[in-house]
Write a protein that holds these residues in place. Sequence first.
Motif, short mmCIF file in Angstrom:
data_model
loop_
_atom_site.label_atom_id
_atom_site.label_comp_id
_atom_site.label_asym_id
_atom_site.label_seq_id
_atom_site.Cartn_x
_atom_site.Cartn_y
_atom_site.Cartn_z
N PHE A 302 0.84 -1.21 0.00
CA PHE A 302 0.00 0.00 0.00
C PHE A 302 0.87 1.25 0.00
O PHE A 302 0.64 2.20 -0.77
CB PHE A 302 -0.91 -0.02 1.24
N ASP A 303 1.91 1.25 0.83
CA ASP A 303 2.78 2.43 0.93
C ASP A 303 3.51 2.70 -0.38
O ASP A 303 3.70 3.86 -0.77
CB ASP A 303 3.79 2.25 2.07
N ILE A 304 3.94 1.64 -1.06
CA ILE A 304 4.64 1.81 -2.35
C ILE A 304 3.66 2.38 -3.39
O ILE A 304 3.99 3.29 -4.16
CB ILE A 304 5.25 0.46 -2.81
N TYR A 305 2.45 1.85 -3.38
CA TYR A 305 1.39 2.32 -4.30
C TYR A 305 1.13 3.82 -4.09
O TYR A 305 1.07 4.59 -5.04
CB TYR A 305 0.13 1.50 -3.98
N ILE A 306 1.02 4.22 -2.82
CA ILE A 306 0.71 5.62 -2.50
C ILE A 306 1.90 6.53 -2.81
O ILE A 306 1.73 7.64 -3.33
CB ILE A 306 0.31 5.75 -1.00
N HIS A 307 3.10 6.06 -2.51
CA HIS A 307 4.29 6.87 -2.77
C HIS A 307 4.37 7.26 -4.25
O HIS A 307 4.61 8.40 -4.61
CB HIS A 307 5.55 6.10 -2.34
N ARG A 308 4.14 6.26 -5.12
CA ARG A 308 4.18 6.52 -6.58
C ARG A 308 3.09 7.51 -6.99
O ARG A 308 3.29 8.41 -7.79
CB ARG A 308 4.02 5.19 -7.32
N LEU A 309 1.91 7.30 -6.44
CA LEU A 309 0.76 8.16 -6.76
C LEU A 309 1.08 9.61 -6.40
O LEU A 309 0.84 10.54 -7.18
CB LEU A 309 -0.44 7.64 -5.98
N LYS A 310 1.65 9.79 -5.21
CA LYS A 310 2.02 11.14 -4.76
C LYS A 310 3.02 11.79 -5.69
O LYS A 310 2.94 12.98 -5.97
CB LYS A 310 2.67 11.04 -3.37
N LYS A 311 3.99 11.00 -6.13
CA LYS A 311 5.01 11.55 -7.03
C LYS A 311 4.36 12.08 -8.31
O LYS A 311 4.73 13.14 -8.82
CB LYS A 311 6.06 10.50 -7.38
N TYR A 312 3.37 11.35 -8.83
CA TYR A 312 2.70 11.81 -10.05
C TYR A 312 1.84 13.05 -9.80
O TYR A 312 1.77 13.94 -10.63
CB TYR A 312 1.89 10.67 -10.69
N ILE A 313 1.19 13.10 -8.63
CA ILE A 313 0.40 14.30 -8.32
C ILE A 313 1.33 15.51 -8.30
O ILE A 313 1.05 16.54 -8.90
CB ILE A 313 -0.35 14.14 -6.97
N GLY A 314 2.45 15.36 -7.61
CA GLY A 314 3.42 16.46 -7.54
C GLY A 314 3.94 16.83 -8.91
O GLY A 314 4.02 18.01 -9.27
N ALA A 315 4.29 15.82 -9.70
CA ALA A 315 4.83 16.09 -11.04
C ALA A 315 3.81 16.84 -11.89
O ALA A 315 4.16 17.79 -12.60
CB ALA A 315 5.21 14.77 -11.71
#
Length: 407
Positions: A302-315
């Motif tokens: 779950f944490d890996i899934y969320i970390h990636r998602l956050k990176k795309y939101i920021g990008a």
Amino acid sequence: MSPTRVLVLNSGSSSVKYQLLDMSDGSRLAVGLVERIGEETSRLKHTPQGGEAREWSGAVPDHEAALKAVAAELAKDGRGLDSPDLAAIGHRVVHGGKHFTEPTVIDDAVLAEIERLIPVAPLHNPANLTGIRTAQALRPDLPQVAVFDTAFHTTMPESAARYAIDVETADAHRIRRYGFHGTSHAYVSRATAKLLGKAPEDVNVIVLHLGNGASASAVRGGRCVDTSMGLTPLEGLVMGTRSGDMDPAVIFHLMRVGGMSADEIDTLLNNRSGLIGLCGDNDMREIRRRIDEGDERARLAFDIYIHRLKKYIGAYCAVLGRVDAVAFTAGVGENSAPVREAAVAGLEGLGLAVDGELNAVRGDEARLISPAGARVAVAVVPTDEEMEIATQTYALVGKDGMGSEGD
Ligand SMILES: Nc1ncnc2c1ncn2[C@@H]1O[C@H](COP(=O)(O)OP(=O)(O)O)[C@@H](O)[C@H]1O
Ligand SMILES: CC(=O)OP(=O)(O)O
Ligand SMILES: [Mg+2]
């Protein structure tokens, strides 16, 4: 009277979702799903408008058998494929390459192009082709329309669409970023503008399509300017069974040191990675249940899934410069409050926040989940790929469309 009904077929690698719609009033005459095609026990669920759902399990060996089963269910309601009320069949086609920027009436040349693109959509295009050919065999007289997942993304600028590899090699093999789930990104970005009471041209939206396959897009004034999937639907976010982004050198390493073949690595990254590879489950409901029981592997997945998602939101905040809304959609995005909460947690600096009570509300309608007065609207916006495909299909071949086409 001209026929007004459109049958929409969304053939996935192991499933067919379908809807029969009446475009005179937008009503859904039937909604259904065949899943686990090719497995020992496949399942069909068919719900006619205003009636009880019918379900059965049995062997559905391939997509041709699946479509025949769908035709049989529709016939039981007196709405079989032989019905004169049917105006067209609309097909979701996942990969349309650079060529198809619009919905397209299918002929032999279109079929050949979809077939040529199989190597870059091996899970999806073969299923789409079988769906089309079976439908053509059942109703050779009827227009069949392809609506491409890639079409909405053809507006991406070269700076977003090109990989930084040798230009001649890339062009010789048509290697570039195409993007997918475009029908959903288009529909949801428009629906988000509507929710804000604005015209699509006036808003910048980040759309997070989180289903089994998952992708993000940055939409500026109604046009896609970047998206997370690339040459194939493997790039980008962590998905149910796909890895998303990683160092491409992992592949050489697995070949040279791990002794794996290209096909084995393809299967590893597409089918045995992502959430299922990390914790053995790809269904977010099951992962959340395990986390609640204290399961560490599920927590890390779950944490890996969320970390990636956050990176795309920021990008995509950076790509767009100004963001008016972030919209969550598809199976996970529409249903998982914990995913939405975690994806936005700590992003107050970007103007993003979720109101706990609003986020906990369940429902089928588009809704805001950000606190009142927030700088950026955060929303849950249910996608409707089938309605969008039907609308585009009918616009092309319906009463007005087909006539003016030939003029
Ligand atoms: N109530 C729910 N809570 C959390 N996740 C859900 C829920 N319902 C569905 N999902 C997730 O949605 C996924 C399917 O999403 P969907 O958009 O239908 O995917 P696809 O079109 O790729 O098959 C499931 O694998 C599951 O992870
Ligand atoms: C393109 C893609 O990933 O589609 P799906 O989510 O239906 O697998
Ligand atoms: Mg989907």
